[in-house]
Each structure stands twice: as structure tokens, then as C-alpha cells.
Design an enzyme around this catalytic site. Structure first.
Site, PDB file in Angstrom:
ATOM      1  N   MET A  36       0.849  -1.193   0.000  1.00  0.00           N
ATOM      2  CA  MET A  36       0.000   0.000   0.000  1.00  0.00           C
ATOM      3  C   MET A  36       0.882   1.240   0.000  1.00  0.00           C
ATOM      4  O   MET A  36       1.873   1.303   0.721  1.00  0.00           O
ATOM      5  CB  MET A  36      -0.890   0.031   1.246  1.00  0.00           C
ATOM      6  CG  MET A  36      -1.533   1.392   1.516  1.00  0.00           C
ATOM      7  SD  MET A  36      -2.179   1.585   3.191  1.00  0.00           S
ATOM      8  CE  MET A  36      -3.815   0.918   2.972  1.00  0.00           C
ATOM      9  N   ASN A  37       0.504   2.262  -0.817  1.00  0.00           N
ATOM     10  CA  ASN A  37       1.070   3.592  -0.606  1.00  0.00           C
ATOM     11  C   ASN A  37      -0.044   4.647  -0.644  1.00  0.00           C
ATOM     12  O   ASN A  37      -1.006   4.502   0.115  1.00  0.00           O
ATOM     13  CB  ASN A  37       2.279   3.892  -1.492  1.00  0.00           C
ATOM     14  CG  ASN A  37       2.064   3.849  -2.975  1.00  0.00           C
ATOM     15  OD1 ASN A  37       1.955   2.774  -3.569  1.00  0.00           O
ATOM     16  ND2 ASN A  37       2.030   4.996  -3.629  1.00  0.00           N
ATOM     17  N   ASP A  38       0.043   5.681  -1.439  1.00  0.00           N
ATOM     18  CA  ASP A  38      -0.785   6.879  -1.303  1.00  0.00           C
ATOM     19  C   ASP A  38      -2.274   6.611  -1.067  1.00  0.00           C
ATOM     20  O   ASP A  38      -2.874   5.790  -1.771  1.00  0.00           O
ATOM     21  CB  ASP A  38      -0.702   7.719  -2.588  1.00  0.00           C
ATOM     22  CG  ASP A  38       0.706   8.055  -2.991  1.00  0.00           C
ATOM     23  OD1 ASP A  38       1.648   7.691  -2.280  1.00  0.00           O
ATOM     24  OD2 ASP A  38       0.864   8.686  -4.061  1.00  0.00           O
ATOM     25  N   PHE A  97      -2.439   4.941 -11.278  1.00  0.00           N
ATOM     26  CA  PHE A  97      -1.758   5.754 -10.285  1.00  0.00           C
ATOM     27  C   PHE A  97      -2.758   6.612  -9.496  1.00  0.00           C
ATOM     28  O   PHE A  97      -3.959   6.534  -9.683  1.00  0.00           O
ATOM     29  CB  PHE A  97      -0.691   6.613 -10.961  1.00  0.00           C
ATOM     30  CG  PHE A  97       0.643   5.918 -11.132  1.00  0.00           C
ATOM     31  CD1 PHE A  97       0.739   4.534 -11.160  1.00  0.00           C
ATOM     32  CD2 PHE A  97       1.810   6.649 -11.273  1.00  0.00           C
ATOM     33  CE1 PHE A  97       1.963   3.886 -11.316  1.00  0.00           C
ATOM     34  CE2 PHE A  97       3.046   6.024 -11.428  1.00  0.00           C
ATOM     35  CZ  PHE A  97       3.114   4.647 -11.450  1.00  0.00           C
ATOM     36  N   SER A  98      -2.227   7.470  -8.642  1.00  0.00           N
ATOM     37  CA  SER A  98      -3.038   8.200  -7.664  1.00  0.00           C
ATOM     38  C   SER A  98      -4.058   9.121  -8.316  1.00  0.00           C
ATOM     39  O   SER A  98      -3.916   9.528  -9.472  1.00  0.00           O
ATOM     40  CB  SER A  98      -2.124   9.006  -6.742  1.00  0.00           C
ATOM     41  OG  SER A  98      -1.294   8.146  -5.992  1.00  0.00           O
TER      42      SER A  98
END
Length: 475
Positions: A36-38, A97-98
Site C-alpha cells: 500500500m502507498n498513497d 496511479f493516484s
């Protein structure tokens, strides 16, 4: 459900059974398994808070990004939902992506960056990032609408759209890189599908970074706040000590006008682990922010346990008259409190005192009397691995972690407040600590990896005086 999402779900269910849960959080949001990231798409829709996040379900390493998804009634108890987006179209074949989420009538709309290479992925010359749209009636299954904004000519890094509405018009900010200069670009639309370039909102001056990721733009206290995560800022003394930062500029803006900056860049959180924060509005009008509690190119010991990364606690944002953003724990967190343990300590002198044998899901409350304390160092220590203390000589509050066996050692700090009392709310979870100073004046968030959880309070080379001290055991 598409094949790629079904495959991801199957993989997550299998991996979850094999995870080591020793450091997995109790009241922070983390993925069911994998990376997990942003945080993405934080939004209130149809009676639920929704949190999406950058996710690689197939390993604990960063990989082709999916959008993980969870929802909550209270920002604390999260129900995991099926993966929302997988990289399955020509516009996002190398990663979703984010981005962000907005409510459009009876639909939930996700706007995100499609990440793709046209040729060899080893070269940025072949990288293209476009903005894409997906919608849902139930907030769980999403219909993809493909690309809505193409990569501007001459750009390759162009990502992380944040969308909001002003009157009848939708606006979007997108982070970009031109040469070695970070930018935030602005777009507008009447329907979320067709977008018009509205020019440059802000651009890095010298030393302000080569890429501005995860921009967010919102109004607080009658002013506009541009929140973003600049890459490439050099450390200066105590500032910008992490590889990448997250912070904000304050100014004035009206549709059709330029953003008039009124403050210098300021970091939001001074701990080791805080990146890519995103904000949203609650139904009662509070501006809440959540960040990724990790840091690029930092060891993530939990990877050996089958998962990696978590999100911070939700924090309420306010803006002071002198343009400082303050973060306080969201008021919902008080509902986690169960029993209060008062520590019978008033004065400490040249000693350490054990106050808890098991500090795991705990909110520690400390009020130090700075005017009556002369110790050179005083604070709390979680075994040998973490200390939070006042350094009277440097006149700073220091958060220190010391896990040499894991490659995680170092200090982060903030100046002591000008007041005579230092008030601290310190939230411990299985592998994290979040410190809130003097009701929002500063925050420090870091990952920790204790082998045992005995908590001491100490004062060395002098005396330290407490007005209040104790801990809430949290659900």
C-alpha cells in the site's frame, strides 16, 4: 467483476491467511495483504466514508498499481471492499496511479492517472501519464470511461489529479514536471468527461523540487491552501530531513485568476513517515486529511510479514490567522477510548519510571510544565527503540527511533512551543506512533517496530514536572 480484479481478490484472500500480524495495525487502515502507498479518493458517499489507496496485491513490493478500497461509518472501523481498479486498459496498462473521488449526483466518480510506457520502460522518454475516469452507482463496482486528459506535449511526468467543484464547474489540479521544475496545472470541466486547460496554478521556485506530487487545493478560513508533496528538496538544518516532503502554500485564488501565494512552503508533519496526504470534507463540513505513513526508500520490515504500508489517523485541519495549517486527531478517535490509567507521577529527577507493561493500542496524554522543569532531557521511552523527549539544550521536542537491526535509526524534531506547558497526545499502534503537540501546533508520525512494549517516563540531568500524565486504553 473483471478478470484482473477477480485475480487480485483471489491473491489477497490467499495471502491474508499466511500473514504474520505482529506489526499489523489495530486502528489504522492497511491493505488486506501486499503493498500500500498513497491514499486516493477519500470521499463521503451514500452514507459511508470511502478510502481508496495505491495497492499492489501480488507482492509486498511496489508494482503495477491497483486501487484498493475500504469504507467506514466512523473513519476508524474499516470494511475492506473488492479492488476498485486494475491496470487493464490501453490508457493504464502499467498502473492505475493516484487520484481522487467526487460525488456527481447519484454517482461516485474516480479520476486517476493512467500510467503507461510506449516502448522500453527503462527510459522516461517512453513514459506517458494521462488522466482517466471511472464511475459507480453503488460505490463498489466501477465502470471505466478511459482517458479524459492526454499527456501535454513535451511532458512525461503528469499525475495525481485532485478534483473539486466550484458552483457548476469542476476543477482539477495535476502535478507535473517540466525539466527539473515541479508544477501544479489546472483544468476545468462541465461534466467530468471533457476538460479544458486552465493554465498553471503554481510552479516551483529555486530549491522547491523537481516534481510536485499529489496536489490538493481547498479553502480554509477564507484562504486557499495548496497542499502537495515535492520531490527533490534538499535538507536544511532540521527541515526537509526525509527523502521526500509533504507541505503546503497558502494564498488567494478565484476561478479565472492566478493563485496569489501569501506564505512560504511549510512541512505538515515532522516525523519520519508522512507522505502524499489527501483531504476531503465530512458531512458536517470538517476538512480531514489522511497521509501515507511510510517513506520512499526507507526499510519496511513488515514486508517479511506479508504486507507493507499503512495510512495515518484522520486529522482535522484548521488554518490560523498567520497562515499555519494545524492538524488535530479527528474527534471520532475519542470513541476508541475505553479505560483511563492515571500515572501517579508529578516530579521526576534523574530516573526512569515504568508506567506501562504493554503499550500497544494506547493514547498517552502528557502535560509537561516547562517553566518548572530544568532537566536536560525528559520524556517517554518505549523500550530501547523509541524515545519522545524534550532536549532542553536544543530547545526541541525530539522523536527518536533506534532499530539498528532493521536499518531504522534517527531523529526528527520540532521547536518547543513558546508556552509554559507542553501538551502531548501520543497514539501508539502495533507499529506506529503519532504525536500531536499543543493542540495542533505540530505533528510527528513515525513507524516503530518494538519487540516488547514496556513504556517508561524519564528525566535526566535535572528535574521535570508534570501537570497531567496517563493513558487511554483504546479499542
Amino acid at each position: 467483476m473483471t478478470l484482473l480484479i477477480a485475480n487480485a481478490e483471489q491473491e489477497l484472500n490467499a495471502k491474508r491467511e499466511r500473514m504474520n500480524m505482529r506489526w499489523y495495525p489495530h486502528y489504522h487502515l492497511a491493505a488486506r495483504a501486499g503493498w500500500m502507498n498513497d491514499p486516493n479518493g477519500l470521499v463521503w458517499f451514500d452514507g459511508w466514508f470511502h478510502a481508496f489507496y495505491q495497492h499492489h496485491p501480488y507482492s509486498t513490493q511496489w508494482g503495477p498499481m491497483h486501487w484498493g478500497h475500504a469504507r467506514s461509518r466512523d473513519l476508524l472501523h474499516w470494511e475492506h471492499l473488492p479492488v476498485a481498479l486494475a491496470p487493464e486498459g490501453p490508457e493504464d496498462k502499467d498502473g492505475c496511479f493516484s487520484g481522487s473521488a467526487v460525488v456527481n449526483g447519484d454517482e461516485l466518480a474516480l479520476v486517476y492517472t493512467g500510467h503507461k510506457y510506449h516502448g522500453d520502460p527503462a527510459s522516461d522518454d517512453n513514459l506517458y501519464q494521462v488522466q482517466c475516469l471511472a464511475t459507480s452507482k453503488d460505490g463498489i463496482g466501477f465502470t471505466r470511461h478511459g482517458q479524459v486528459i492526454d499527456t501535454p506535449a513535451g511532458l512525461h511526468h503528469f499525475r495525481d489529479p485532485k478534483v473539486w467543484r466550484e458552483g457548476e464547474t469542476w476543477y482539477m489540479v495535476v502535478g507535473a514536471r517540466v525539466g527539473d521544475t515541479g508544477q501544479v496545472r489546472l483544468y476545468r470541466s462541465d461534466d467530468l468527461h471533457h476538460w479544458e486547460d486552465a493554465g498553471l496554478l503554481a510552479e516551483a521556485q529555486e530549491g522547491m523540487g523537481f516534481m510536485w506530487e499529489c496536489p490538493d487545493f481547498f479553502t480554509l478560513n477564507g484562504k486557499q491552501v495548496l497542499m502537495f508533496s515535492p520531490q527533490g528538496m534538499e535538507a536544511r538544518g532540521y527541515d526537509n530531513r526525509n527523502l521526500f516532503q509533504s507541505g503546503y502554500l497558502v494564498g488567494q485564488w478565484q476561478p479565472g485568476e492566478a493563485f496569489s501565494q501569501q506564505s512560504a512552503f511549510q512541512e505538515m508533519d515532522h516525523g519520519h513517515d508522512f507522505y502524499a496526504p489527501q483531504s476531503f470534507l465530512t458531512p458536517d463540513g470538517r476538512r480531514i486529511v489522511i497521509g501515507w505513513m511510510a517513506m520512499w526508500e526507507s526499510p519496511l520490515p513488515e514486508q517479511q510479514d506479508g504486507w507493507a504500508g499503512m495510512l495515518t489517523l484522520p486529522r482535522e485541519l484548521t488554518l490560523t490567522a498567520d497562515n499555519r495549517l494545524q492538524m488535530r486527531p479527528a474527534r471520532e478517535l475519542e470513541s476508541l477510548r475505553r479505560s483511563w490509567q492515571n500515572w501517579p507521577v508529578n516530579t521526576l529527577k534523574n530516573k526512569a519510571l515504568r508506567v506501562m507493561d504493554e503499550c500497544e493500542t494506547t493514547e498517552v496524554i502528557l502535560e509537561w510544565d516547562l517553566s518548572a522543569s530544568n532537566a536536560e532531557q525528559f520524556g517517554i521511552a518505549l523500550e530501547e527503540g523509541m524515545r519522545l523527549y524534550v532536549d532542553a539544550q536544543a530547545q526541541r521536542l525530539v522523536l527518536e527511533r533506534h532499530y539498528p537491526q532493521l536499518g531504522l535509526c534517527g531523529q526528527r524534531s520540532v521547536p518547543l512551543p513558546q508556552s509554559t506547558t507542553l501538551s502531548l497526545r501520543v497514539f501508539f499502534d502495533s507499529s506506529s506512533v503519532e504525536v500531536f503537540v499543543n493542540d495542533g501546533e505540530a505533528c510527528l508520525s513515525s513507524r516503530i517496530y518494538p519487540e516488547s512494549r514496556k513504556l517508561d517516563i524519564f528525566a535526566w540531568s535535572g528535574e521535570a514536572v508534570l501537570k497531567k500524565c496517563g493513558a487511554w486504553h483504546l479499542e
